[in-house]
Scaffold this motif. Structure first.
Motif, PDB file in Angstrom:
ATOM      1  N   GLY A   1      48.577  66.660  37.535  1.00  0.00           N
ATOM      2  CA  GLY A   1      49.717  65.857  37.947  1.00  0.00           C
ATOM      3  C   GLY A   1      49.949  64.720  36.975  1.00  0.00           C
ATOM      4  N   MET A   2      50.707  63.729  37.419  1.00  0.00           N
ATOM      5  CA  MET A   2      51.028  62.598  36.563  1.00  0.00           C
ATOM      6  C   MET A   2      49.772  61.849  36.133  1.00  0.00           C
ATOM      7  SD  MET A   2      53.570  61.047  35.105  1.00  0.00           S
ATOM      8  CE  MET A   2      55.019  61.509  36.070  1.00  0.00           C
ATOM      9  N   HIS A   3      48.853  61.639  37.076  1.00  0.00           N
ATOM     10  CA  HIS A   3      47.635  60.911  36.737  1.00  0.00           C
ATOM     11  C   HIS A   3      46.797  61.671  35.712  1.00  0.00           C
ATOM     12  CE1 HIS A   3      43.912  58.710  36.932  1.00  0.00           C
ATOM     13  NE2 HIS A   3      43.291  59.780  37.371  1.00  0.00           N
ATOM     14  N   SER A   4      46.632  62.965  35.900  1.00  0.00           N
ATOM     15  CA  SER A   4      45.817  63.741  34.963  1.00  0.00           C
ATOM     16  C   SER A   4      46.423  63.718  33.568  1.00  0.00           C
ATOM     17  CB  SER A   4      45.669  65.183  35.454  1.00  0.00           C
ATOM     18  OG  SER A   4      46.916  65.848  35.492  1.00  0.00           O
ATOM     19  N   TYR A   5      47.757  63.679  33.508  1.00  0.00           N
ATOM     20  CA  TYR A   5      48.437  63.620  32.208  1.00  0.00           C
ATOM     21  C   TYR A   5      48.140  62.288  31.511  1.00  0.00           C
ATOM     22  CZ  TYR A   5      52.168  63.979  28.759  1.00  0.00           C
ATOM     23  OH  TYR A   5      52.882  64.040  27.579  1.00  0.00           O
ATOM     24  N   LEU A   6      48.261  61.183  32.246  1.00  0.00           N
ATOM     25  CA  LEU A   6      47.970  59.869  31.670  1.00  0.00           C
ATOM     26  C   LEU A   6      46.489  59.747  31.319  1.00  0.00           C
ATOM     27  CD1 LEU A   6      50.072  57.554  34.023  1.00  0.00           C
ATOM     28  CD2 LEU A   6      50.549  58.084  31.637  1.00  0.00           C
ATOM     29  N   HIS A   7      45.638  60.271  32.197  1.00  0.00           N
ATOM     30  CA  HIS A   7      44.188  60.193  31.977  1.00  0.00           C
ATOM     31  C   HIS A   7      43.793  60.917  30.690  1.00  0.00           C
ATOM     32  CE1 HIS A   7      39.943  59.988  33.076  1.00  0.00           C
ATOM     33  NE2 HIS A   7      39.853  61.274  32.791  1.00  0.00           N
ATOM     34  N   ARG A   8      44.498  61.974  30.377  1.00  0.00           N
ATOM     35  CA  ARG A   8      44.190  62.759  29.186  1.00  0.00           C
ATOM     36  C   ARG A   8      44.363  61.939  27.907  1.00  0.00           C
ATOM     37  NH1 ARG A   8      47.867  66.889  29.862  1.00  0.00           N
ATOM     38  NH2 ARG A   8      46.606  67.485  31.661  1.00  0.00           N
ATOM     39  N   PHE A   9      45.298  61.015  27.922  1.00  0.00           N
ATOM     40  CA  PHE A   9      45.565  60.194  26.739  1.00  0.00           C
ATOM     41  C   PHE A   9      44.731  58.912  26.715  1.00  0.00           C
ATOM     42  CE2 PHE A   9      49.551  62.645  26.935  1.00  0.00           C
ATOM     43  CZ  PHE A   9      49.667  63.059  25.615  1.00  0.00           C
ATOM     44  N   SER A  10      44.096  58.574  27.819  1.00  0.00           N
ATOM     45  CA  SER A  10      43.385  57.298  27.924  1.00  0.00           C
ATOM     46  C   SER A  10      42.111  57.293  27.086  1.00  0.00           C
ATOM     47  CB  SER A  10      43.022  57.005  29.381  1.00  0.00           C
ATOM     48  OG  SER A  10      44.178  56.862  30.165  1.00  0.00           O
ATOM     49  N   LYS A  11      41.765  56.113  26.626  1.00  0.00           N
ATOM     50  CA  LYS A  11      40.534  55.890  25.885  1.00  0.00           C
ATOM     51  C   LYS A  11      39.653  54.926  26.678  1.00  0.00           C
ATOM     52  CE  LYS A  11      42.280  58.322  22.536  1.00  0.00           C
ATOM     53  NZ  LYS A  11      41.823  59.724  22.325  1.00  0.00           N
ATOM     54  N   PRO A  12      38.335  55.017  26.529  1.00  0.00           N
ATOM     55  CA  PRO A  12      37.428  54.175  27.320  1.00  0.00           C
ATOM     56  C   PRO A  12      37.661  52.680  27.171  1.00  0.00           C
ATOM     57  CG  PRO A  12      36.213  55.953  26.256  1.00  0.00           C
ATOM     58  CD  PRO A  12      37.598  55.985  25.685  1.00  0.00           C
ATOM     59  N   TRP A  13      38.233  52.257  26.042  1.00  0.00           N
ATOM     60  CA  TRP A  13      38.435  50.822  25.821  1.00  0.00           C
ATOM     61  C   TRP A  13      39.794  50.313  26.321  1.00  0.00           C
ATOM     62  CZ3 TRP A  13      37.962  54.478  21.877  1.00  0.00           C
ATOM     63  CH2 TRP A  13      39.124  54.797  21.207  1.00  0.00           C
ATOM     64  N   PHE A  14      40.631  51.185  26.854  1.00  0.00           N
ATOM     65  CA  PHE A  14      41.962  50.759  27.301  1.00  0.00           C
ATOM     66  C   PHE A  14      41.907  49.617  28.322  1.00  0.00           C
ATOM     67  CE2 PHE A  14      45.171  54.368  26.229  1.00  0.00           C
ATOM     68  CZ  PHE A  14      44.870  54.216  24.901  1.00  0.00           C
ATOM     69  N   PRO A  15      41.023  49.672  29.352  1.00  0.00           N
ATOM     70  CA  PRO A  15      40.989  48.566  30.314  1.00  0.00           C
ATOM     71  C   PRO A  15      40.626  47.226  29.685  1.00  0.00           C
ATOM     72  CG  PRO A  15      39.961  50.500  31.259  1.00  0.00           C
ATOM     73  CD  PRO A  15      40.182  50.802  29.805  1.00  0.00           C
ATOM     74  N   PHE A  16      39.851  47.246  28.606  1.00  0.00           N
ATOM     75  CA  PHE A  16      39.514  45.992  27.936  1.00  0.00           C
ATOM     76  C   PHE A  16      40.747  45.400  27.242  1.00  0.00           C
ATOM     77  CE2 PHE A  16      35.575  48.424  28.193  1.00  0.00           C
ATOM     78  CZ  PHE A  16      34.727  47.484  28.757  1.00  0.00           C
TER      79      PHE A  16
ATOM     80  N   VAL B   1      50.240  41.040  38.045  1.00  0.00           N
ATOM     81  CA  VAL B   1      49.561  41.407  36.790  1.00  0.00           C
ATOM     82  C   VAL B   1      48.203  42.049  37.103  1.00  0.00           C
ATOM     83  CG1 VAL B   1      48.522  40.513  34.659  1.00  0.00           C
ATOM     84  CG2 VAL B   1      50.749  39.656  35.430  1.00  0.00           C
ATOM     85  N   ALA B   2      47.484  41.481  38.071  1.00  0.00           N
ATOM     86  CA  ALA B   2      46.202  42.054  38.476  1.00  0.00           C
ATOM     87  C   ALA B   2      46.384  43.465  39.019  1.00  0.00           C
ATOM     88  CB  ALA B   2      45.541  41.170  39.529  1.00  0.00           C
ATOM     89  N   ALA B   3      47.458  43.682  39.759  1.00  0.00           N
ATOM     90  CA  ALA B   3      47.739  45.004  40.316  1.00  0.00           C
ATOM     91  C   ALA B   3      47.915  46.036  39.213  1.00  0.00           C
ATOM     92  CB  ALA B   3      48.986  44.944  41.188  1.00  0.00           C
ATOM     93  N   LYS B   4      48.594  45.640  38.144  1.00  0.00           N
ATOM     94  CA  LYS B   4      48.817  46.569  37.045  1.00  0.00           C
ATOM     95  C   LYS B   4      47.535  46.802  36.248  1.00  0.00           C
ATOM     96  CE  LYS B   4      53.073  47.294  38.053  1.00  0.00           C
ATOM     97  NZ  LYS B   4      53.041  46.608  39.358  1.00  0.00           N
ATOM     98  N   PHE B   5      46.658  45.797  36.188  1.00  0.00           N
ATOM     99  CA  PHE B   5      45.363  46.017  35.542  1.00  0.00           C
ATOM    100  C   PHE B   5      44.584  47.086  36.299  1.00  0.00           C
ATOM    101  CE2 PHE B   5      40.805  45.382  35.686  1.00  0.00           C
ATOM    102  CZ  PHE B   5      40.465  45.484  34.344  1.00  0.00           C
ATOM    103  N   SER B   6      44.632  47.032  37.619  1.00  0.00           N
ATOM    104  CA  SER B   6      43.892  48.006  38.421  1.00  0.00           C
ATOM    105  C   SER B   6      44.391  49.424  38.150  1.00  0.00           C
ATOM    106  CB  SER B   6      44.007  47.674  39.911  1.00  0.00           C
ATOM    107  OG  SER B   6      45.291  47.964  40.411  1.00  0.00           O
ATOM    108  N   MET B   7      45.685  49.565  37.895  1.00  0.00           N
ATOM    109  CA  MET B   7      46.237  50.880  37.577  1.00  0.00           C
ATOM    110  C   MET B   7      45.733  51.359  36.218  1.00  0.00           C
ATOM    111  SD  MET B   7      50.168  50.548  38.969  1.00  0.00           S
ATOM    112  CE  MET B   7      50.502  52.300  38.821  1.00  0.00           C
ATOM    113  N   ALA B   8      45.663  50.430  35.257  1.00  0.00           N
ATOM    114  CA  ALA B   8      45.137  50.797  33.939  1.00  0.00           C
ATOM    115  C   ALA B   8      43.675  51.211  34.046  1.00  0.00           C
ATOM    116  CB  ALA B   8      45.294  49.626  32.972  1.00  0.00           C
ATOM    117  N   PHE B   9      42.917  50.504  34.875  1.00  0.00           N
ATOM    118  CA  PHE B   9      41.493  50.798  35.064  1.00  0.00           C
ATOM    119  C   PHE B   9      41.304  52.201  35.635  1.00  0.00           C
ATOM    120  CE2 PHE B   9      37.538  50.903  37.377  1.00  0.00           C
ATOM    121  CZ  PHE B   9      36.658  50.176  36.606  1.00  0.00           C
ATOM    122  N   LEU B  10      42.021  52.517  36.714  1.00  0.00           N
ATOM    123  CA  LEU B  10      41.871  53.815  37.354  1.00  0.00           C
ATOM    124  C   LEU B  10      42.449  54.940  36.507  1.00  0.00           C
ATOM    125  CD1 LEU B  10      42.535  53.092  41.137  1.00  0.00           C
ATOM    126  CD2 LEU B  10      40.398  53.715  40.041  1.00  0.00           C
ATOM    127  N   THR B  11      43.482  54.645  35.742  1.00  0.00           N
ATOM    128  CA  THR B  11      44.043  55.657  34.851  1.00  0.00           C
ATOM    129  C   THR B  11      43.000  56.107  33.836  1.00  0.00           C
ATOM    130  OG1 THR B  11      46.317  54.822  35.072  1.00  0.00           O
ATOM    131  CG2 THR B  11      45.817  56.120  33.105  1.00  0.00           C
TER     132      THR B  11
END
Length: 236
Positions: free
Chosen positions: A154-169, A135-145
């Motif tokens: 690439g895939m990361h830039s696509y996901l990053h485009r949809f991300s919001k600053p509060w997503f890791p919270f 679970v911690a590993a997947k949190f780290s992915m959400a944080f970096l995304t």
């Protein structure tokens, strides 16, 4: 449920029906930890019936890597090549994105896998450590995304485009059920600290060396964070 199924299609090899629109997950990337619970619980089923702790730890390591299709493990190998490459940012980035695996990648894969295996073997509760680590590993992915500015498309830039600053919270809130595991609050606090520290350090290193983050770095964060969280649980 559709975003969750899309998430599982992205992070696992589970047969969860016909392919769904990737945007369903991309717009909700904060749900990454849900995949951690699913993967860990599925791997925990065979591990629960194995008496020998060495064999149980080995099966757990194999399970989390294989169930994810070694997708994130591949990112770890690529990151290892990028970090070990000699030269300027361009040469390091080329080594990171190159499809070939070099000595740096092999070394990174061996070191992180050994740490994960040793941590699981030494853990007071292997299954609890497995769940917390995944679970911690997947949190780290959400944080970096969210916070990892991409240096290429690439895939990361696509996901990053949809991300919001509060997503890791929101991702952090999904980690709260971990308190129900038979693990002391102190150990959970140490695991939480490591869970946040790992992606922060990796983000800092990636920005300095590569000029940003890509999918390989995010995938590597999954493997590195999992291993170091499990090791931290074993040490305290």
């Amino acid at each position: 449920m559709r975003p969750v199924l899309s998430l599982l299609q992205f992070t696992t090899l589970l047969p969860v029906g016909k392919p769904l629109d990737f945007d369903l997950f991309a717009r909700h990337s904060w749900i990454f930890p849900i995949a951690g619970y699913v993967i860990a619980l599925l791997v925990a089923i065979p591990v629960f019936f194995i008496r020998d702790t060495v064999l149980a730890a080995a099966v757990a390591v194999a399970g989390v890597i294989l169930l994810s299709g070694a997708h994130h493990f591949d990112g770890l190998l690529d990151l290892g090549d990028g970090l070990m490459a000699q030269g300027d940012r361009e040469k390091r980035t080329r080594a990171l994105t190159d499809r070939c695996v070099g000595a740096g990648g092999i070394a990174a894969g061996i070191v992180v896998t050994l740490l994960l295996f040793a941590g699981l073997h030494a853990a007071t509760s292997l299954i609890s450590a497995l769940i917390i680590g995944e679970v911690a590993a997947k949190f780290s992915m959400a944080f970096l995304t969210t916070y990892g500015a991409p240096f290429k498309e690439g895939m990361h830039s696509y996901l990053h485009r949809f991300s919001k600053p509060w997503f890791p919270f929101l991702s952090l809130l999904l980690c709260i059920p971990l308190v129900l595991l038979p693990v002391s609050p102190f150990r959970l606090a140490v695991a939480a600290l490591m869970m946040i520290l790992c992606p922060v350090v990796l983000l800092t290193i990636s920005e300095r060396i590569f000029g940003g983050v890509n999918g390989d770095v995010v995938g590597a964060s999954n493997e590195i964070t999992r291993a170091l969280v499990v090791v931290a649980l074993a040490l305290v």
